[in-house]
Design a protein around this motif. Structure first.
Motif, PDB file in Angstrom:
ATOM      1  N   ALA A  62      35.074  29.567 -18.062  1.00 14.06           N
ATOM      2  CA  ALA A  62      33.931  28.956 -18.782  1.00 14.06           C
ATOM      3  C   ALA A  62      32.635  29.361 -18.174  1.00 14.06           C
ATOM      4  O   ALA A  62      31.774  29.550 -18.747  1.00 14.06           O
ATOM      5  CB  ALA A  62      34.041  27.302 -18.861  1.00 14.06           C
ATOM      6  N   VAL A  63      32.700  29.360 -16.724  1.00 18.91           N
ATOM      7  CA  VAL A  63      31.594  29.764 -15.875  1.00 18.91           C
ATOM      8  C   VAL A  63      31.414  31.146 -16.186  1.00 18.91           C
ATOM      9  O   VAL A  63      30.111  31.465 -16.224  1.00 18.91           O
ATOM     10  CB  VAL A  63      31.575  29.437 -14.501  1.00 18.91           C
ATOM     11  CG1 VAL A  63      30.425  30.048 -13.645  1.00 18.91           C
ATOM     12  CG2 VAL A  63      31.523  27.745 -14.328  1.00 18.91           C
ATOM     13  N   ALA A  64      32.545  32.083 -16.103  1.00 21.67           N
ATOM     14  CA  ALA A  64      32.250  33.362 -16.391  1.00 21.67           C
ATOM     15  C   ALA A  64      31.621  33.647 -17.979  1.00 21.67           C
ATOM     16  O   ALA A  64      30.641  34.501 -17.919  1.00 21.67           O
ATOM     17  CB  ALA A  64      33.586  34.224 -16.472  1.00 21.67           C
ATOM     18  N   ILE A  65      31.782  33.081 -18.897  1.00 23.34           N
ATOM     19  CA  ILE A  65      31.080  33.015 -19.997  1.00 23.34           C
ATOM     20  C   ILE A  65      29.494  32.703 -19.878  1.00 23.34           C
ATOM     21  O   ILE A  65      28.769  33.298 -20.520  1.00 23.34           O
ATOM     22  CB  ILE A  65      31.957  32.150 -21.060  1.00 23.34           C
ATOM     23  CG1 ILE A  65      33.333  32.667 -21.500  1.00 23.34           C
ATOM     24  CG2 ILE A  65      30.926  31.904 -22.377  1.00 23.34           C
ATOM     25  CD1 ILE A  65      34.059  31.943 -22.194  1.00 23.34           C
ATOM     26  N   LEU A  66      29.273  31.814 -19.284  1.00 18.99           N
ATOM     27  CA  LEU A  66      27.851  31.325 -18.896  1.00 18.99           C
ATOM     28  C   LEU A  66      27.257  32.654 -18.004  1.00 18.99           C
ATOM     29  O   LEU A  66      25.986  32.678 -18.589  1.00 18.99           O
ATOM     30  CB  LEU A  66      27.847  30.104 -18.227  1.00 18.99           C
ATOM     31  CG  LEU A  66      28.021  28.798 -18.506  1.00 18.99           C
ATOM     32  CD1 LEU A  66      27.705  27.508 -17.600  1.00 18.99           C
ATOM     33  CD2 LEU A  66      26.959  28.389 -19.830  1.00 18.99           C
ATOM     34  N   VAL A  67      27.963  33.117 -17.054  1.00 16.87           N
ATOM     35  CA  VAL A  67      27.195  34.162 -16.449  1.00 16.87           C
ATOM     36  C   VAL A  67      26.975  35.305 -17.349  1.00 16.87           C
ATOM     37  O   VAL A  67      25.753  35.892 -17.345  1.00 16.87           O
ATOM     38  CB  VAL A  67      28.172  34.536 -15.289  1.00 16.87           C
ATOM     39  CG1 VAL A  67      27.724  35.733 -14.578  1.00 16.87           C
ATOM     40  CG2 VAL A  67      28.308  33.469 -14.303  1.00 16.87           C
ATOM     41  N   GLU A  68      28.035  35.714 -18.283  1.00 17.12           N
ATOM     42  CA  GLU A  68      27.680  36.904 -18.917  1.00 17.12           C
ATOM     43  C   GLU A  68      26.606  36.509 -20.151  1.00 17.12           C
ATOM     44  O   GLU A  68      25.843  37.439 -20.324  1.00 17.12           O
ATOM     45  CB  GLU A  68      28.977  37.044 -19.844  1.00 17.12           C
ATOM     46  CG  GLU A  68      30.126  37.553 -18.967  1.00 17.12           C
ATOM     47  CD  GLU A  68      31.577  37.741 -19.840  1.00 17.12           C
ATOM     48  OE1 GLU A  68      31.887  37.076 -20.853  1.00 17.12           O
ATOM     49  OE2 GLU A  68      32.266  38.662 -19.226  1.00 17.12           O
ATOM     50  N   GLN A  69      26.580  35.232 -20.378  1.00 13.65           N
ATOM     51  CA  GLN A  69      25.405  34.904 -21.399  1.00 13.65           C
ATOM     52  C   GLN A  69      24.039  35.050 -20.802  1.00 13.65           C
ATOM     53  O   GLN A  69      23.058  35.237 -21.431  1.00 13.65           O
ATOM     54  CB  GLN A  69      25.824  33.595 -21.907  1.00 13.65           C
ATOM     55  CG  GLN A  69      26.802  33.578 -23.085  1.00 13.65           C
ATOM     56  CD  GLN A  69      27.203  31.908 -23.360  1.00 13.65           C
ATOM     57  OE1 GLN A  69      26.622  31.004 -23.020  1.00 13.65           O
ATOM     58  NE2 GLN A  69      28.007  31.883 -24.344  1.00 13.65           N
ATOM     59  N   SER A  70      23.824  34.907 -19.464  1.00 21.59           N
ATOM     60  CA  SER A  70      22.841  34.753 -18.514  1.00 21.59           C
ATOM     61  C   SER A  70      22.235  36.279 -18.115  1.00 21.59           C
ATOM     62  O   SER A  70      21.114  36.150 -17.869  1.00 21.59           O
ATOM     63  CB  SER A  70      23.186  33.714 -17.469  1.00 21.59           C
ATOM     64  OG  SER A  70      23.082  32.571 -17.611  1.00 21.59           O
ATOM     65  N   VAL A  71      23.175  36.958 -18.265  1.00 21.64           N
ATOM     66  CA  VAL A  71      22.881  38.457 -17.586  1.00 21.64           C
ATOM     67  C   VAL A  71      22.139  39.292 -18.768  1.00 21.64           C
ATOM     68  O   VAL A  71      22.482  39.118 -19.719  1.00 21.64           O
ATOM     69  CB  VAL A  71      23.864  39.121 -16.942  1.00 21.64           C
ATOM     70  CG1 VAL A  71      23.507  39.784 -15.737  1.00 21.64           C
ATOM     71  CG2 VAL A  71      25.103  38.350 -16.429  1.00 21.64           C
TER      72      VAL A  71
END
Length: 71
Positions: A62-71
């Protein structure tokens, strides 16, 4: 990205971690670990996550998805 984020959680928790493992409670038991994970996310991925975001997204996947959305 999921593998990289999972490795970051493993580094902070000092043990093996699976991408779908619910880990916020383990981090929350020691607030220093939460702050350490937030620092690692910032340093490695250039994103600034909040404690609330970790609480709402308690797995490395779930955190990886957040990171991808933030970059």
């Amino acid at each position: 990205m999921i593998e990289e984020v999972t490795r970051s959680w493993a580094l902070v928790l000092e043990r093996g971690v699976e991408p779908d493992q619910h880990l916020f409670e383990e981090l929350g038991a020691e607030s220093v670990k939460v702050l350490e994970l937030l620092d690692v996310m910032s340093e490695r991925f250039g994103v600034f996550l909040t404690v609330e975001q970790l609480y709402e997204n308690p797995t490395p996947r779930a955190v990886a998805i957040l990171v991808e959305q933030s970059v």
